[in-house]
Design a protein around this motif. Structure first.
Motif, PDB file in Angstrom:
ATOM      1  N   HIS B  13      15.252  -2.610 -50.855  1.00  0.00           N
ATOM      2  CA  HIS B  13      15.944  -2.104 -52.031  1.00  0.00           C
ATOM      3  C   HIS B  13      17.256  -1.429 -51.636  1.00  0.00           C
ATOM      4  O   HIS B  13      18.258  -1.507 -52.335  1.00  0.00           O
ATOM      5  CB  HIS B  13      14.984  -1.138 -52.749  1.00  0.00           C
ATOM      6  CG  HIS B  13      15.640  -0.286 -53.768  1.00  0.00           C
ATOM      7  ND1 HIS B  13      15.374   1.052 -53.889  1.00  0.00           N
ATOM      8  CD2 HIS B  13      16.547  -0.575 -54.710  1.00  0.00           C
ATOM      9  CE1 HIS B  13      16.110   1.539 -54.877  1.00  0.00           C
ATOM     10  NE2 HIS B  13      16.826   0.589 -55.393  1.00  0.00           N
ATOM     11  N   ARG B  70      16.755  -8.741 -59.293  1.00  0.00           N
ATOM     12  CA  ARG B  70      15.932  -7.654 -59.838  1.00  0.00           C
ATOM     13  C   ARG B  70      14.450  -8.009 -59.721  1.00  0.00           C
ATOM     14  O   ARG B  70      13.623  -7.190 -59.323  1.00  0.00           O
ATOM     15  CB  ARG B  70      16.321  -7.415 -61.302  1.00  0.00           C
ATOM     16  CG  ARG B  70      15.742  -6.142 -61.880  1.00  0.00           C
ATOM     17  CD  ARG B  70      16.245  -5.884 -63.299  1.00  0.00           C
ATOM     18  NE  ARG B  70      17.696  -5.917 -63.390  1.00  0.00           N
ATOM     19  CZ  ARG B  70      18.393  -6.722 -64.196  1.00  0.00           C
ATOM     20  NH1 ARG B  70      17.771  -7.584 -64.979  1.00  0.00           N
ATOM     21  NH2 ARG B  70      19.704  -6.679 -64.206  1.00  0.00           N
ATOM     22  N   MET B  73      13.259  -7.601 -56.157  1.00  0.00           N
ATOM     23  CA  MET B  73      13.086  -6.203 -55.754  1.00  0.00           C
ATOM     24  C   MET B  73      11.874  -5.579 -56.446  1.00  0.00           C
ATOM     25  O   MET B  73      11.193  -4.735 -55.866  1.00  0.00           O
ATOM     26  CB  MET B  73      14.364  -5.414 -56.021  1.00  0.00           C
ATOM     27  CG  MET B  73      15.419  -5.733 -54.968  1.00  0.00           C
ATOM     28  SD  MET B  73      16.760  -4.551 -54.927  1.00  0.00           S
ATOM     29  CE  MET B  73      17.570  -4.922 -56.470  1.00  0.00           C
ATOM     30  N   GLU B  74      11.614  -6.035 -57.673  1.00  0.00           N
ATOM     31  CA  GLU B  74      10.402  -5.547 -58.351  1.00  0.00           C
ATOM     32  C   GLU B  74       9.153  -6.026 -57.617  1.00  0.00           C
ATOM     33  O   GLU B  74       8.187  -5.276 -57.459  1.00  0.00           O
ATOM     34  CB  GLU B  74      10.365  -6.034 -59.809  1.00  0.00           C
ATOM     35  CG  GLU B  74      11.306  -5.268 -60.709  1.00  0.00           C
ATOM     36  CD  GLU B  74      11.272  -5.744 -62.149  1.00  0.00           C
ATOM     37  OE1 GLU B  74      12.039  -5.189 -62.949  1.00  0.00           O
ATOM     38  OE2 GLU B  74      10.496  -6.677 -62.468  1.00  0.00           O
ATOM     39  N   VAL B  76       8.871  -6.624 -54.500  1.00  0.00           N
ATOM     40  CA  VAL B  76       8.728  -5.799 -53.290  1.00  0.00           C
ATOM     41  C   VAL B  76       8.127  -4.441 -53.656  1.00  0.00           C
ATOM     42  O   VAL B  76       7.184  -3.965 -53.015  1.00  0.00           O
ATOM     43  CB  VAL B  76      10.089  -5.607 -52.579  1.00  0.00           C
ATOM     44  CG1 VAL B  76       9.945  -4.671 -51.385  1.00  0.00           C
ATOM     45  CG2 VAL B  76      10.657  -6.943 -52.120  1.00  0.00           C
ATOM     46  N   ALA B  77       8.661  -3.828 -54.717  1.00  0.00           N
ATOM     47  CA  ALA B  77       8.194  -2.495 -55.132  1.00  0.00           C
ATOM     48  C   ALA B  77       6.736  -2.525 -55.585  1.00  0.00           C
ATOM     49  O   ALA B  77       6.041  -1.514 -55.548  1.00  0.00           O
ATOM     50  CB  ALA B  77       9.084  -1.940 -56.250  1.00  0.00           C
ATOM     51  N   LYS B  78       6.272  -3.708 -56.021  1.00  0.00           N
ATOM     52  CA  LYS B  78       4.881  -3.840 -56.445  1.00  0.00           C
ATOM     53  C   LYS B  78       3.971  -4.256 -55.289  1.00  0.00           C
ATOM     54  O   LYS B  78       2.788  -4.513 -55.478  1.00  0.00           O
ATOM     55  CB  LYS B  78       4.775  -4.869 -57.581  1.00  0.00           C
ATOM     56  CG  LYS B  78       5.400  -4.373 -58.873  1.00  0.00           C
ATOM     57  CD  LYS B  78       4.955  -5.172 -60.068  1.00  0.00           C
ATOM     58  CE  LYS B  78       5.775  -6.408 -60.271  1.00  0.00           C
ATOM     59  NZ  LYS B  78       5.447  -7.059 -61.567  1.00  0.00           N
ATOM     60  N   GLY B  79       4.551  -4.359 -54.089  1.00  0.00           N
ATOM     61  CA  GLY B  79       3.736  -4.702 -52.921  1.00  0.00           C
ATOM     62  C   GLY B  79       3.297  -6.148 -52.911  1.00  0.00           C
ATOM     63  O   GLY B  79       2.277  -6.491 -52.309  1.00  0.00           O
TER      64      GLY B  79
END
Lengths: 162, 134
Positions: B13, B70, B73-74, B76-79
């Motif tokens: 990110h 986007r 990256m989401e 990634v942020a959600k694993g």
């Protein structure tokens, strides 16, 4: 960063929110045998209780309590396969309060009783020892696209609507 | 080595944040860090692996459109990104050292399957398994 626009910071906030929700998921993964009421999960992810369940479902496609159930069943299935622990001991270790509830839920989710699953998974081993074990377990995690009670009705042929 | 995998990247990110994490907290070294306008090619290296670089890349236009960037990256942020495995000689010792440096562990070391493993995440959400060499 170069993203100082309003849209950029909105995206950043959304990513931070998702990252915090992931933290709640990680905590359940680390200790699925523990109790995870919404209040505790909301605290981990720094959201309000009212907001948590919905945003978790939006992010991960499954309500938090059902996700926890899949992790408990996954863990129980692993212990059934890899250990000789009695079923009651596995039930208690994976967060169930009684053998009856465990057996019923386990059958509803996997389609097999715990002891059947133990026999089947031992008969079907092979080749997976080259894969890190946690990824094997995750791949065999049950899909729970519907609530367990709903799944039970569905499997019994009681669903009349498409 | 003249043939083989040289670079594999993860999406992050924030590249500054990722650089700080992989270098200061995990002990990697910077291999390449070059910019061209908004674009930044950033790779790091494990000190024991001179033939391999881990890319720390930001999904961004013009290579990737805004919506896709986007979404990535989401993810990634959600694993939701693929498994990453870091092998160490002593999982417990590595855990202690990394934990002291503020690495976010999602699982403490557990002895099982003839080895010891733990789990951690980078700030963006990429999940790593820390596995003791057998």
């Amino acid at each position: 960063m170069g993203t100082s626009t309003a849209a950029g910071s909105l995206t950043d906030r959304n990513l931070q929110r998702l990252r915090r929700l992931l933290r709640a998921k990680d905590r359940m993964d680390a200790a699925p045998h523990e109790d995870w009421p919404v209040s505790r999960l909301a605290q981990v992810s720094g959201t309000s209780e009212a907001y948590f369940a919905r945003s978790f479902r939006d992010a991960f496609g499954i309500p938090p309590h059902r996700y926890l159930l899949t992790r408990r069943v996954e863990r129980a299935a692993t212990l059934l396969r890899d250990t000789n622990l009695p079923v009651i001991e596995i039930a208690l270790q994976t967060g169930w309060k009684s053998l009856g509830t465990f057996g019923r839920t386990f059958r509803d989710v996997t389609g097999h009783s715990p002891s059947e699953l133990r026999r089947r998974s031992r008969a079907a081993q092979g080749g997976l020892e080259r894969v890190p074990p946690c990824f094997v377990a995750a791949a065999q995690r049950p899909h729970l696209k519907m609530a367990v009670s709903e799944k039970r009705h569905h499997d019994n042929g009681n669903i009349t609507t498409a | 080595m003249t043939q083989g995998v040289q670079v594999v990247g993860v999406y992050v990110h924030d590249q500054d944040e990722a650089l700080h994490f992989y270098v200061d907290k995990l002990g990697f070294r910077v291999h390449t860090d070059v910019r061209n306008g908004d674009y930044r090619w950033l790779t790091v290296q494990h000190p024991d692996q001179p033939d391999f670089q881990l890319g720390l890349f930001r999904p961004q236009p013009p290579q990737i459109d805004d919506d896709t960037a986007r979404a990535l990256m989401e993810a990634v942020a959600k694993g939701a990104m693929p498994p990453l495995v870091l092998v160490v000689d002593d999982c417990e010792a590595a855990y202690e050292a990394m934990d002291a440096r503020g690495v976010e562990f999602t699982q403490s070391p557990v002895a099982r399957y003839g080895s010891v493993d733990a789990s951690f995440r980078d700030p963006s959400g990429n999940g790593w398994k820390l596995v003791q060499a057998r």
